[in-house]
Design a protein around this motif. Structure first.
Motif, short mmCIF file in Angstrom:
data_model
loop_
_atom_site.label_atom_id
_atom_site.label_comp_id
_atom_site.label_asym_id
_atom_site.label_seq_id
_atom_site.Cartn_x
_atom_site.Cartn_y
_atom_site.Cartn_z
N HIS A 200 8.24 17.40 85.22
CA HIS A 200 7.56 18.43 85.69
C HIS A 200 7.22 18.35 87.23
N VAL A 201 6.72 17.33 87.54
CA VAL A 201 6.34 16.93 88.89
C VAL A 201 7.39 17.09 89.71
N ALA A 202 8.71 16.58 89.41
CA ALA A 202 9.87 16.88 90.23
C ALA A 202 10.29 18.30 90.35
N LEU B 178 -1.48 17.11 96.80
CA LEU B 178 -1.49 18.05 95.56
C LEU B 178 -0.96 17.73 94.45
N LEU B 179 0.24 17.07 94.82
CA LEU B 179 1.38 16.72 93.58
C LEU B 179 0.69 15.31 93.01
N ALA B 180 0.22 14.46 93.77
CA ALA B 180 -0.50 13.27 93.26
C ALA B 180 -1.94 13.58 92.44
N GLU B 181 -2.50 14.53 92.58
CA GLU B 181 -3.66 15.27 91.80
C GLU B 181 -3.11 15.49 90.51
N MET B 182 -2.03 16.64 90.71
CA MET B 182 -1.41 17.11 89.43
C MET B 182 -0.82 16.14 88.38
N ARG B 183 -0.04 15.13 89.11
CA ARG B 183 0.48 14.06 88.26
C ARG B 183 -0.64 13.24 87.71
N ASP B 184 -1.66 12.81 88.28
CA ASP B 184 -2.83 12.19 87.64
C ASP B 184 -3.49 12.75 86.61
N GLY B 185 -3.50 14.21 86.65
CA GLY B 185 -4.08 15.12 85.60
C GLY B 185 -3.08 14.96 84.49
N LEU B 186 -1.95 15.12 84.69
CA LEU B 186 -0.95 15.15 83.70
C LEU B 186 -1.01 13.84 82.84
N VAL B 187 -1.07 12.72 83.72
CA VAL B 187 -0.81 11.48 83.12
C VAL B 187 -2.32 11.31 82.15
N ASP B 188 -3.26 11.57 82.81
CA ASP B 188 -4.61 11.42 81.95
C ASP B 188 -4.81 12.23 80.69
N GLU C 132 5.66 12.70 72.81
CA GLU C 132 4.99 13.84 72.52
C GLU C 132 3.72 14.12 73.22
N ALA C 133 2.86 13.21 73.73
CA ALA C 133 1.84 13.26 74.59
C ALA C 133 1.96 13.64 75.64
N ALA C 134 3.25 13.28 76.28
CA ALA C 134 3.65 14.05 77.48
C ALA C 134 3.95 15.43 77.53
N ARG C 135 4.80 15.63 76.35
CA ARG C 135 4.93 17.13 76.17
C ARG C 135 3.90 17.97 76.08
N LEU C 136 3.04 17.65 75.43
CA LEU C 136 1.63 18.25 75.06
C LEU C 136 0.98 18.49 76.57
N ALA C 137 0.90 17.45 77.23
CA ALA C 137 0.10 17.42 78.70
C ALA C 137 0.83 18.57 79.32
N VAL C 138 2.17 18.38 79.30
CA VAL C 138 2.72 19.58 80.27
C VAL C 138 2.42 20.91 79.78
N GLU D 291 -0.02 21.92 78.15
CA GLU D 291 -1.37 22.29 78.55
C GLU D 291 -1.57 22.82 79.85
N PHE D 292 -0.72 22.18 80.93
CA PHE D 292 -1.02 22.29 82.30
C PHE D 292 -0.31 23.62 82.68
N GLY D 293 0.94 24.08 81.90
CA GLY D 293 1.26 25.34 82.43
C GLY D 293 2.81 25.14 82.76
N THR D 294 3.78 26.09 82.73
CA THR D 294 4.92 25.93 83.34
C THR D 294 5.01 26.09 84.71
N VAL D 295 6.06 25.67 85.37
CA VAL D 295 6.48 25.58 86.83
C VAL D 295 6.16 27.13 87.41
N ASP D 296 6.75 27.99 86.61
CA ASP D 296 6.60 29.39 87.21
C ASP D 296 5.15 29.87 87.11
N GLU D 297 4.18 29.23 86.22
CA GLU D 297 2.79 29.74 86.22
C GLU D 297 1.90 28.95 87.19
#
Length: 230
Positions: A19-21, A37-47, A61-67, A69-75
Motif C-alpha cells: 500500500h505504501v509503495a 507524509l509517507l512515514a506518517e501513513m506507514r506508522d498509522g498503518l502499522v499501529d 489479516e491484521a495488515a489487510r484490515l488496516a489497509v 480502514e485507511f482507504g484505497t490508493v484512489d481514495e
C-alpha cells in the motif's frame, strides 16, 4: 516480523508495504515533505495492524484490515497530493523569494557598467532591460511572500486558493526566464565593461539561480496540473 509479513516471504511484500509503495508511486512533491507524509501513513498503518493483531487477527489479516480502514490508493491520493502540491508551491515560492533579489543586484551591476566610458554601446539597452528585470524581481518576490503567507499562518483562517500553486509555478517560470536573460545581459556587459570580473561572477550567479528556480518551477507545474481534487 512486520504486520502482514508471511514466514519466508520477501521483505516489503506485506499489504502495508504494498500500500505504501503504491502511494509512493502515485504521489509527487518535495522529497522531504513526501517522505514525512509517507512515514506518517506507514506508522498509522502499522499501529492499526498491530491493534488488530492484539485483537486476535493473524499478521496477514491484521495488515489487510488496516489497509482497508485507511482507504484505497484512489481514495487517499487526492487529499495527499493536494497537501504535497501546497508544499511544492511553498518550496518554489521560497526559492523565488531567496533568488529574486539577485535580479535587482543584476539591475544595479548592469546600470553601473553602463556608466563606464568603455560601455558606450550598452547604456540605453542595458538600462531598459535591467529595469524590466528589476520589475520582474519585485513582482516575483511579492507573489512569493503572499504565497508563503497564504499557505502558512493565513492557511489556518482562510482556505488556500485552488489555483495558487499553478500561479506560483508560472511566476517561478517567468522569474527563471528573467534570470536567463540577466545571464546573457551580464555576459554582454562583462565583454564591454572594464570591471568584467564582477559582472562575469554576477552572470554565473544569475545562471545558477536560473537553474534552481527553473527546476523548482517545473516540479510545481507538474504537481499543480495533476488530475486530482482538493
Amino acid at each position: 516480523m512486520s504486520p502482514g509479513a508471511r514466514p519466508g516471504a520477501m521483505p516489503g511484500t506485506s499489504p502495508v508495504d504494498q500500500h505504501v509503495a503504491a502511494l509512493t508511486a502515485a504521489l509527487h512533491g518535495p522529497d522531504k515533505a513526501k517522505s514525512r507524509l509517507l512515514a506518517e501513513m506507514r506508522d498509522g498503518l502499522v499501529d492499526t495492524a498491530a491493534a488488530h493483531a492484539d485483537a486476535g487477527a493473524d499478521d496477514e489479516e491484521a495488515a489487510r484490515l488496516a489497509v482497508r480502514e485507511f482507504g484505497t490508493v484512489d481514495e487517499l491520493v487526492p487529499g495527499c497530493q493536494r497537501e504535497l502540491t501546497v508544499a511544492q508551491a511553498r518550496h518554489t515560492a521560497r526559492t523565488v523569494a531567496l533568488t529574486a533579489p539577485f535580479l535587482v543586484a543584476c539591475w544595479y551591476l548592469v546600470r553601473a557598467a553602463g556608466d563606464e566610458p568603455a560601455a558606450w554601446q550598452l547604456p540605453h539597452a542595458a538600462r531598459l532591460l535591467a529595469g524590466h528585470l528589476a520589475l520582474v524581481a519585485t513582482l516575483a518576490a511579492l507573489l512569493a511572500a503572499a504565497t508563503l503567507a497564504a499557505t502558512g499562518t493565513l492557511a489556518h483562517r482562510l482556505p488556500t486558493p485552488h489555483r495558487l500553486p499553478l500561479v506560483v509555478a508560472w511566476a517561478g517560470t517567468t522569474a527563471s526566464a528573467a534570470m536567463a536573460v540577466a545571464t546573457l545581459a551580464l555576459a554582454t556587459a562583462a565583454a564591454l565593461a572594464t570591471n568584467w570580473p564582477l559582472l562575469a561572477a554576477a552572470g554565473a550567479l544569475a545562471a545558477a539561480s536560473h537553474a534552481v528556480v527553473a527546476t523548482s518551477s517545473r516540479a510545481c507545474r507538474r504537481c499543480a496540473t495533476l488530475p486530482v481534487t482538493a
